[in-house]
Write a protein that holds these residues in place. Structure first.
Motif, PDB file in Angstrom:
ATOM      1  N   ASN A   1       0.830  -1.211   0.000  1.00  0.00           N
ATOM      2  CA  ASN A   1       0.000   0.000   0.000  1.00  0.00           C
ATOM      3  C   ASN A   1       0.851   1.243   0.000  1.00  0.00           C
ATOM      4  O   ASN A   1       0.585   2.206  -0.722  1.00  0.00           O
ATOM      5  N   HIS A   2       1.878   1.169   0.850  1.00  0.00           N
ATOM      6  CA  HIS A   2       2.773   2.315   0.958  1.00  0.00           C
ATOM      7  C   HIS A   2       3.422   2.594  -0.402  1.00  0.00           C
ATOM      8  O   HIS A   2       3.439   3.733  -0.875  1.00  0.00           O
ATOM      9  N   ALA A   3       3.906   1.461  -1.004  1.00  0.00           N
ATOM     10  CA  ALA A   3       4.569   1.609  -2.302  1.00  0.00           C
ATOM     11  C   ALA A   3       3.586   2.171  -3.325  1.00  0.00           C
ATOM     12  O   ALA A   3       3.918   3.075  -4.097  1.00  0.00           O
ATOM     13  N   ILE A   4       2.329   1.612  -3.270  1.00  0.00           N
ATOM     14  CA  ILE A   4       1.314   2.070  -4.238  1.00  0.00           C
ATOM     15  C   ILE A   4       1.020   3.541  -4.020  1.00  0.00           C
ATOM     16  O   ILE A   4       0.963   4.323  -4.971  1.00  0.00           O
ATOM     17  N   SER A   5       0.867   3.912  -2.724  1.00  0.00           N
ATOM     18  CA  SER A   5       0.517   5.319  -2.497  1.00  0.00           C
ATOM     19  C   SER A   5       1.675   6.228  -2.889  1.00  0.00           C
ATOM     20  O   SER A   5       1.466   7.335  -3.378  1.00  0.00           O
ATOM     21  N   GLN A   6       2.913   5.684  -2.722  1.00  0.00           N
ATOM     22  CA  GLN A   6       4.059   6.484  -3.176  1.00  0.00           C
ATOM     23  C   GLN A   6       4.009   6.650  -4.688  1.00  0.00           C
ATOM     24  O   GLN A   6       4.209   7.751  -5.219  1.00  0.00           O
ATOM     25  N   GLN A   7       3.716   5.489  -5.345  1.00  0.00           N
ATOM     26  CA  GLN A   7       3.620   5.548  -6.807  1.00  0.00           C
ATOM     27  C   GLN A   7       2.517   6.508  -7.223  1.00  0.00           C
ATOM     28  O   GLN A   7       2.685   7.301  -8.149  1.00  0.00           O
TER      29      GLN A   7
ATOM     30  N   GLU B   1       0.697  11.330  -9.453  1.00  0.00           N
ATOM     31  CA  GLU B   1      -0.027  12.585  -9.291  1.00  0.00           C
ATOM     32  C   GLU B   1       0.877  13.780  -9.555  1.00  0.00           C
ATOM     33  O   GLU B   1       0.494  14.728 -10.233  1.00  0.00           O
ATOM     34  N   LYS B   2       2.117  13.652  -9.011  1.00  0.00           N
ATOM     35  CA  LYS B   2       3.076  14.738  -9.198  1.00  0.00           C
ATOM     36  C   LYS B   2       3.360  14.928 -10.685  1.00  0.00           C
ATOM     37  O   LYS B   2       3.343  16.040 -11.201  1.00  0.00           O
ATOM     38  N   ILE B   3       3.610  13.730 -11.332  1.00  0.00           N
ATOM     39  CA  ILE B   3       3.937  13.793 -12.762  1.00  0.00           C
ATOM     40  C   ILE B   3       2.773  14.382 -13.543  1.00  0.00           C
ATOM     41  O   ILE B   3       2.950  15.264 -14.385  1.00  0.00           O
ATOM     42  N   SER B   4       1.547  13.888 -13.184  1.00  0.00           N
ATOM     43  CA  SER B   4       0.400  14.384 -13.944  1.00  0.00           C
ATOM     44  C   SER B   4       0.168  15.858 -13.654  1.00  0.00           C
ATOM     45  O   SER B   4      -0.241  16.618 -14.527  1.00  0.00           O
ATOM     46  N   GLN B   5       0.492  16.249 -12.408  1.00  0.00           N
ATOM     47  CA  GLN B   5       0.352  17.668 -12.082  1.00  0.00           C
ATOM     48  C   GLN B   5       1.338  18.489 -12.920  1.00  0.00           C
ATOM     49  O   GLN B   5       0.995  19.546 -13.454  1.00  0.00           O
ATOM     50  N   LEU B   6       2.572  17.923 -13.012  1.00  0.00           N
ATOM     51  CA  LEU B   6       3.582  18.611 -13.824  1.00  0.00           C
ATOM     52  C   LEU B   6       3.123  18.676 -15.271  1.00  0.00           C
ATOM     53  O   LEU B   6       3.262  19.712 -15.932  1.00  0.00           O
ATOM     54  N   ALA B   7       2.544  17.508 -15.733  1.00  0.00           N
ATOM     55  CA  ALA B   7       2.085  17.465 -17.120  1.00  0.00           C
ATOM     56  C   ALA B   7       0.969  18.484 -17.325  1.00  0.00           C
ATOM     57  O   ALA B   7       0.940  19.218 -18.325  1.00  0.00           O
TER      58      ALA B   7
END
Ligand code: FRU
Length: 911
Positions: free
Chosen positions: A386-392, A397-403
């Motif tokens: 879960n932790h890994a998934i939420s990190q991903q 989200e960060k990438i899509s925000q950047l996009a």
């Protein structure tokens, strides 16, 4: 799935375990009972007491051996039946056979067969005439006969006639007993052995024979030896029939306890004696168990025999009684033991069950514990996943925000580009349309217009060039053309190009450098663009009277060119993204600057240098161009001593707005446009018909609006700091200015922008490049509309419904104020404007703009309306109404009312 399989596997194991545990306990319980045995018994007959006692004895003994199963068969005195029974037992493969043969000579073969088949055979009571048996239990019948003979001799005192009654020539006891008896009797000379009645025993033939003998020769008979007590009793009764019972002495065999049995007969003196013949039931079982348990045993087991007569019968009885009591005790104890055993075994079973249960609980507990641990482990793994998934997820989200940001930036960039194209296009299209419409040309004016067109066409060209350069850079095709120039002369030259501009804007422009010359390899065209852009930028954001200092420094590694101004500076975000191609911040930065900064950085990077930026809002900005002193590799080099200035001569853009006022017109327009050329151009055009107050930003525009209370406002949308939308909103939400029509004039042609403008309350929206005539028509239309409204509202007073919401609100508030102060005879415009927070002129203009009336007329009309209402709807006197409406005397009110309505108040009330 795997987990389920594992769980099922475990449950299966658990069940196997459970079955195993149960099996274990069952086997434990069997072990404690040891091996079970089956003993088969064939009894020749069971209809007499002696044989019943034998079986009872056997059962008593068997109660000590619960591991022994006992099969009892009754042959009913039939040899065939007994043979059949023996064969059945052989067939059944019993562990041991006990047999009391009917007639030994007939059943002997069957007994031998069992013995040969390996089944141990215990013969009781009646011997067989062979040694093919395992053990014999019984009294010695020869001895029985002998004892009887000896006692007969005693009874008869050595003299007398004796009769013997046996039970068949083929039964071994009779054979033995007769033999013993005869041997003894014949030994004594005085004793006469008369006869042996031994035929047809079963048919009671002997009874007939005895009667015959008693009848014919009864008195001669002194003693009868009968082979069992049962028959002895019969014998006594027969003797009694002949009155010989006292004379004839009788000796029986068996010596059983019980009515009409041996001891009873002796005690009652029916018979003289009985020879004890024990059944051997207990002993037979004891021997059988020894054989089965492979313990040592004797083949021949002779039972005790003795004579019981009137002298010892009481003692025998007492002993037997005692024995019986002891036997009863034993039975009671056995019963108790059995009971205890039962309790013990049920408790043992309970213990087994409880331990099994405990074991199961333990196994289950262990299983649950392992499940729990497994679950914990899988929970841990899940939590990690879960932790890994939420990190991903966060990363995505960060990438899509950047996009998203990049897309937004790109869209914004395109929108700005179009804006930047539209402004020069407006300055090409609008003046050219203007020229085309003219019938006659004033040469000087036409030249000015053409110059404006030419200049803006060049600006467009430069924008296109810059975009192409950006594309080249993007595609990595841009290369440096390095020449060795004197960089000091080069920079000084660029700075001096700005001197005229600096002078006109009263800006302190200086070039500071401690060296005179400095030869350096660089691409003059690109570095020129870099410096020109940065200095232009400084000019744009440095106010009149500010300073721009360009400093060139050098050390062994690098050259630093600093361009510092004390202008408006940049916010943190603007600073961070100043070189970002797609970001323009909140400010309306011209493409020349925005693109220029992005390009500048790329150009400097091509030189393997860097651009640094330091800026603080309202303190100023410093750009630092750092170029390494090494010569960049792999570039085309053309050695030249002269730096070629590749850009055009710096344009002479009007740096100060011409705000001179032309001849007075009826309507005033406030014009807000930051592009000075466009501003100037529009002013020139509009001032033919209107008074134009032109400013270059929204703040100045707002000041101008408040002081002029214009009839119309034209504003650009893209303005530095406060944009056109915000200004419109400000105008429309302030009741002093909400009535003034606003035209938004901008390059933003998109629908969303128009919606935004309309939301802000703009009355019209014209996109650049615009048609001058269209603009003027729009202005005219809005002013005419306004006049029309004004004329209409001048007839009404309260709440003109066609006014905009804000304006209606203003009028309502204004009327409330009049109402509040209506009794005040000295109510003045000053007082009202003060209460409304407006100047006298503002109020005057506002009321006039909205209602086409001056404030005094408005108040008067309000008082007439109120007077009419009071006259019609109240009973107040004219004088009362006059005072209520702030008239010092009623006759002045009557005059005022008549002037306004052509009726006296009394007439009005009466009509
Ligand atoms: C009983 C009986 C006894 C006798 C024995 C001999 O059936 O007749 O009275 O002593 O058998 O086998």
């Amino acid at each position: 799935m795997d987990n389920l399989r594992q769980t099922l596997h475990k449950i299966l194991l658990l069940l196997i375990g459970f079955v195993g545990v149960n099996g274990f306990f069952t086997s434990c319980s069997l072990k404690s009972n040891e091996k079970t045995f089956t003993i088969g018994m064939s009894q020749c007959g069971m209809d007499d007491r002696w044989r019943v006692e034998m079986i009872e004895g056997m059962n008593r003994e068997l109660s000590f051996y619960p591991e022994c199963k006992f099969i009892l068969k009754d042959a009913h005195w039939n040899n065939e039946t007994q043979i059949k029974q023996l064969e059945e037992l052989i067939e059944q493969k019993v562990d041991l056979i006990i047999v009391s043969p009917n007639e030994s000579i007939y059943v002997q073969t069957a007994i031998e067969k069992a013995y040969k088949a390996g089944i141990p055979v215990v013969v009781v009571d009646r011997r067989i005439f062979s040694d093919q048996f395992t053990a014999f239990v019984g009294a010695d019948n020869y001895l029985v006969g002998k004892n009887a003979g000896e006692y007969a001799n005693i009874l008869l005192n050595g003299k007398g006639n004796i009769l013997e009654i046996g039970f068949g020539p083929t039964t071994s006891p009779s054979i033995g007993r007769h033999s013993g008896f005869y041997d003894v009797v014949s030994k004594y000379a005085g004793l006469h052995y008369m006869e042996y009645l031994n035929k047809n025993w079963k048919a009671y033939e002997w009874e007939k024979q005895l009667r015959k003998r008693l009848q014919t020769n009864g008195s001669a008979i002194d003693l009868i030896f009968v082979h069992n007590d049962r028959s002895a009793n019969i014998c006594y009764n027969i003797c009694k029939e002949f009155g010989l019972e006292k004379k004839i002495k009788i000796i029986g065999v068996d010596g059983l306890l019980g009515k009409d049995l041996g001891l009873d007969l002796v005690q009652k003196k029916k018979i003289s004696a009985t020879i004890l013949y024990p059944t051997g039931g207990e002993e037979a079982i004891q021997i059988a168990v020894k054989i089965l348990k492979k313990q040592s045993f004797q083949k021949e087991n002779r039972l005790f025999t003795t004579v019981i007569n009137s002298q010892n019968v009481s003692m025998m009885l007492a002993q037997i009684q005692k024995l019986n009591e002891q036997q009863a005790d034993i039975e009671r104890q056995t019963q108790k033991m059995n009971e205890l055993n039962r309790i013990f075994s049920s408790q043992r079973n309970l213990l087994y069950f409880t331990s099994s249960l405990l074991l199961i609980v333990l196994i289950l507990g262990g299983f649950l514990w392992s499940l729990f641990r497994e679950k914990q482990k899988s929970n841990l793994v899940l939590a990690e996943q879960n932790h890994a998934i939420s990190q991903q997820k966060d990363e995505i989200e960060k990438i899509s925000q950047l996009a998203r940001q990049a897309t937004e930036d790109k869209l914004r960039f395109y929108s700005y580009i179009s804006h930047e194209f539209r402004t020069p296009l407006s300055l090409i299209l609008t003046p050219s349309e203007d020229l085309l419409q003219r019938k006659q040309f004033d040469v000087k004016e036409a030249r000015n217009i053409l110059q404006l067109i030419h200049k803006n066409a060049n600006r467009l060209l430069r924008l296109v060039d810059q975009l192409l350069e950006l594309r080249k850079l993007d595609a990595g095709k841009m290369e440096l053309e390095l020449h060795n120039h004197d960089i000091i002369a080069f920079v000084r030259d660029i700075v001096s190009d700005f001197s005229v501009k600096a002078k006109s804007q009263q800006i302190d422009l200086q070039f500071i450098c401690p060296f005179t010359t400095l030869p350096f390899w660089f691409d003059a065209e690109k570095l020129d663009k870099v410096l020109f852009n940065i200095i232009s930028n400084a000019f744009k954001y440095t106010p009149r009277g500010g300073m721009i200092h360009v400093t060139l420094l050098k050390n062994v590694e690098k050259i630093e060119i600093m361009i510092a101004d004390n202008g408006i500076g940049m916010s943190k975000v603007e600073k961070e993204r100043a070189f970002d191609l797609f970001y323009r911040g909140n400010q309306n930065i011209s493409l020349g600057t925005g693109l220029g900064l992005a390009l500048s950085r790329e150009f400097v990077n091509l030189h393997q240098g860097e651009i640094e930026l330091d800026s603080e809002p309202s303190k100023g900005t410093t750009f630092k161009v750092i170029l390494p002193l090494i010569k960049p590799q792999n570039n085309l080099e053309v050695i030249s001593q002269t730096a070629v200035k590749t850009r055009e001569i710096l344009e002479e853009v009007p740096s100060v707005l011409n705000t001179e006022k032309g001849p007075a017109h009826e309507n005033t327009i406030v014009l807000i446009e930051d592009n000075l050329e466009l501003n100037q151009f529009l002013k020139q055009k509009l001032e033919k018909n209107y008074n134009v107050a032109n400013v270059e930003n929204a703040e100045r525009g707002w000041e101008e609006i408040l002081s002029n209370m214009p009839d119309l406002i034209i504003s650009d949308v893209m303005l530095p700091k406060m944009d056109g939308f915000s200004l419109t909103q400000k105008i429309k939400s302030d009741f002093r200015t909400s009535h003034i029509p606003v035209i938004l004039l901008t390059a933003k042609g998109q629908t969303e922008s128009q919606i935004e403008g309309t939301k802000a309350g703009a009355d019209a929206y014209i996109s650049k490049p615009f048609n001058q005539q269209l603009l003027e028509e729009k202005i005219k239309g809005l002013l005419v509309n306004r006049d029309r409204m004004r004329r209409r509202f001048s007839g009404e007073i309260i709440n003109p419904s066609h006014l905009q919401k804000g304006e209606r609100k203003f009028l309502v508030e204004f009327e409330l104020l009049i109402e509040k102060n209506i009794q005040d005879s000295s109510l003045s415009v000053e007082k009202l404007s003060q209460e409304l927070g407006m100047s006298r002129v503002q109020l005057f203009r506002k009321i006039s703009a909205l209602t086409n009336k001056n404030v005094a007329d408005y108040i008067a009309d309000f008082k007439v309306l109120k007077a009419k209402a009071l006259l019609k709807e109240s009973n107040k006197s004219i004088a009362e109404i006059a005072y209520e409406l702030g008239f010092n005397n009623p006759s002045y009110f009557t005059t005022f009312f008549k002037q306004k309505t052509n009726q006296t108040p009394t007439d009005f009330r009466n009509n």
